[in-house]
Scaffold this motif. Structure first.
Motif, PDB file in Angstrom:
ATOM      1  N   VAL A 152     -28.579  13.595  17.549  1.00  0.00           N
ATOM      2  CA  VAL A 152     -28.422  14.643  18.564  1.00  0.00           C
ATOM      3  C   VAL A 152     -26.968  15.074  18.663  1.00  0.00           C
ATOM      4  N   ALA A 153     -26.063  14.083  18.674  1.00  0.00           N
ATOM      5  CA  ALA A 153     -24.642  14.403  18.746  1.00  0.00           C
ATOM      6  C   ALA A 153     -24.193  15.215  17.534  1.00  0.00           C
ATOM      7  N   LEU A 154     -24.655  14.827  16.352  1.00  0.00           N
ATOM      8  CA  LEU A 154     -24.310  15.570  15.144  1.00  0.00           C
ATOM      9  C   LEU A 154     -24.847  16.990  15.201  1.00  0.00           C
ATOM     10  N   SER A 155     -26.046  17.150  15.752  1.00  0.00           N
ATOM     11  CA  SER A 155     -26.635  18.485  15.861  1.00  0.00           C
ATOM     12  C   SER A 155     -25.817  19.372  16.793  1.00  0.00           C
ATOM     13  N   LEU A 156     -25.409  18.823  17.932  1.00  0.00           N
ATOM     14  CA  LEU A 156     -24.603  19.596  18.882  1.00  0.00           C
ATOM     15  C   LEU A 156     -23.273  20.007  18.267  1.00  0.00           C
ATOM     16  N   ILE A 157     -22.650  19.067  17.550  1.00  0.00           N
ATOM     17  CA  ILE A 157     -21.365  19.374  16.929  1.00  0.00           C
ATOM     18  C   ILE A 157     -21.530  20.442  15.855  1.00  0.00           C
ATOM     19  N   SER A 158     -22.632  20.375  15.120  1.00  0.00           N
ATOM     20  CA  SER A 158     -22.870  21.367  14.069  1.00  0.00           C
ATOM     21  C   SER A 158     -23.127  22.748  14.657  1.00  0.00           C
ATOM     22  N   PRO A 165     -13.389  19.451  23.270  1.00  0.00           N
ATOM     23  CA  PRO A 165     -14.404  19.566  24.333  1.00  0.00           C
ATOM     24  C   PRO A 165     -15.828  19.318  23.833  1.00  0.00           C
ATOM     25  N   VAL A 166     -16.149  19.808  22.629  1.00  0.00           N
ATOM     26  CA  VAL A 166     -17.496  19.600  22.091  1.00  0.00           C
ATOM     27  C   VAL A 166     -17.720  18.117  21.800  1.00  0.00           C
ATOM     28  N   LEU A 167     -16.715  17.435  21.258  1.00  0.00           N
ATOM     29  CA  LEU A 167     -16.836  16.000  21.000  1.00  0.00           C
ATOM     30  C   LEU A 167     -17.054  15.227  22.290  1.00  0.00           C
ATOM     31  N   ILE A 168     -16.298  15.579  23.312  1.00  0.00           N
ATOM     32  CA  ILE A 168     -16.437  14.888  24.605  1.00  0.00           C
ATOM     33  C   ILE A 168     -17.842  15.080  25.156  1.00  0.00           C
ATOM     34  N   GLY A 169     -18.334  16.318  25.139  1.00  0.00           N
ATOM     35  CA  GLY A 169     -19.672  16.581  25.646  1.00  0.00           C
ATOM     36  C   GLY A 169     -20.755  15.892  24.829  1.00  0.00           C
ATOM     37  N   ALA A 170     -20.618  15.908  23.500  1.00  0.00           N
ATOM     38  CA  ALA A 170     -21.631  15.293  22.641  1.00  0.00           C
ATOM     39  C   ALA A 170     -21.687  13.790  22.837  1.00  0.00           C
ATOM     40  N   ALA A 172     -20.685  12.148  25.520  1.00  0.00           N
ATOM     41  CA  ALA A 172     -21.192  11.881  26.870  1.00  0.00           C
ATOM     42  C   ALA A 172     -22.712  11.956  26.901  1.00  0.00           C
ATOM     43  N   ILE A 173     -23.291  12.953  26.229  1.00  0.00           N
ATOM     44  CA  ILE A 173     -24.750  13.066  26.149  1.00  0.00           C
ATOM     45  C   ILE A 173     -25.345  11.884  25.389  1.00  0.00           C
ATOM     46  N   LEU A 174     -24.556  11.331  24.481  1.00  0.00           N
ATOM     47  CA  LEU A 174     -25.029  10.212  23.666  1.00  0.00           C
ATOM     48  C   LEU A 174     -25.148   8.922  24.474  1.00  0.00           C
ATOM     49  N   PHE A 175     -24.320   8.734  25.522  1.00  0.00           N
ATOM     50  CA  PHE A 175     -24.226   7.430  26.183  1.00  0.00           C
ATOM     51  C   PHE A 175     -24.566   7.418  27.670  1.00  0.00           C
TER      52      PHE A 175
END
Length: 286
Positions: A152-158, A165-170, A172-175
């Protein structure tokens, strides 16, 4: 001996007052070697990240092809100009490691903090209200646990392109679900306690009970999870950057530095040893 006896009164007068919670925590922290050592190391990394422009010996972005693969100080030909040598583009490795601390600390602390806010809010609401609300919360948590988080995190980043900001959000959604599980269980135990019943009896609103009564008593659990997840968030950021899906070059990032140096790791091992050691020390300290 009565309470009005002069000896008793004198003993009570000389007895030190009980410590406040903050002073008691500080007293315990001073007597905890692990906390002191880890805290000192983390503080050192924070100070290095803040004062990076004044500490770094060179510009981390400056390239000098004529000076590529300069040896580190402990090898023949090394100099103080580049204490840990230079990379394939002639950039100073030490300066890039110092500036890379900014990325790791920013992503680690902010991602773990955002995940704590999301997860704690969801967990406390489910644990406090129970019933149908808790059923909805458990459905959301179960759905999140069933998803492959890293995918999911990889999908959001892609989709949104890699940035801080995208890394932080991804991440956060991961954990966030880990906070939700812990705080939900704790809130279910506390909602039947006497101080919560007393707050209800005087007409306190649900919001006030949650904020004033429950959350302060949940902070121990939240801090423990926050500590672990901050370290994991730093590792995830480094892993994503290593794969080319995190912080993009030429921005200094420990993960991307390891990725860039792996092609020359047998001849220039310090290129991956420096950022790898920085990741290891910071994660262990946290």
């Amino acid at each position: 001996m009565s309470a009005t006896d002069p000896t008793t009164v004198a003993a009570l007068a000389t007895e030190p007052p009980p410590l406040s919670p903050a002073r008691l925590a500080l007293h315990r922290a001073r007597r905890h070697p692990g906390f002191l050592i880890g805290g000192f190391i983390v503080l050192a990394f924070v100070l290095v990240a803040i004062f990076a422009p004044w500490i770094a010996p060179s510009d981390p972005y400056a390239q000098d092809i004529a000076d590529q693969f300069a040896p580190p100080l402990w090898q023949a030909g090394g100099s103080w100009a580049h204490p840990i040598g230079t990379d394939s583009l002639g950039r100073d490795v030490l300066s890039r490691v110092i500036y890379g601390a900014r990325i790791s600390l920013t992503v680690g602390f902010l991602a773990a903090g955002l995940a704590a806010i999301i997860g704690t809010t969801i967990g406390v609401i489910g644990g406090y209200f129970g019933g149908k609300v808790d059923s909805v919360v458990m459905y959301v948590i179960t759905t999140k646990l069933a998803l492959p988080g890293l995918v999911v995190a990889l999908s959001l980043i892609s989709i949104f392109k890699a940035s801080v900001p995208v890394l932080i959000g991804a991440i956060a959604i991961l954990f966030w679900d880990r906070y939700a599980v812990v705080t939900r269980a704790a809130a279910m135990q506390l909602r039947g306690s006497e101080f919560v019943a007393a707050a209800r009896a005087i007409g306190s609103s649900h919001f006030r009970i949650i904020v004033v009564e429950l959350l302060p008593n949940l902070m121990n659990q939240v801090v423990v999870v926050l500590t672990l997840e901050t370290a994991v968030a730093i590792l995830v950021e480094a892993a994503l950057s290593f794969l080319g899906l995190g912080i993009q070059p030429p921005t200094p990032s420990w993960g991307s530095m390891v990725s860039e140096g792996r092609a020359d790791m047998f001849f220039q091992p310090h290129l991956i040893a420096a950022p790898g050691l920085a990741i290891f020390v910071l994660v262990i300290a946290i």
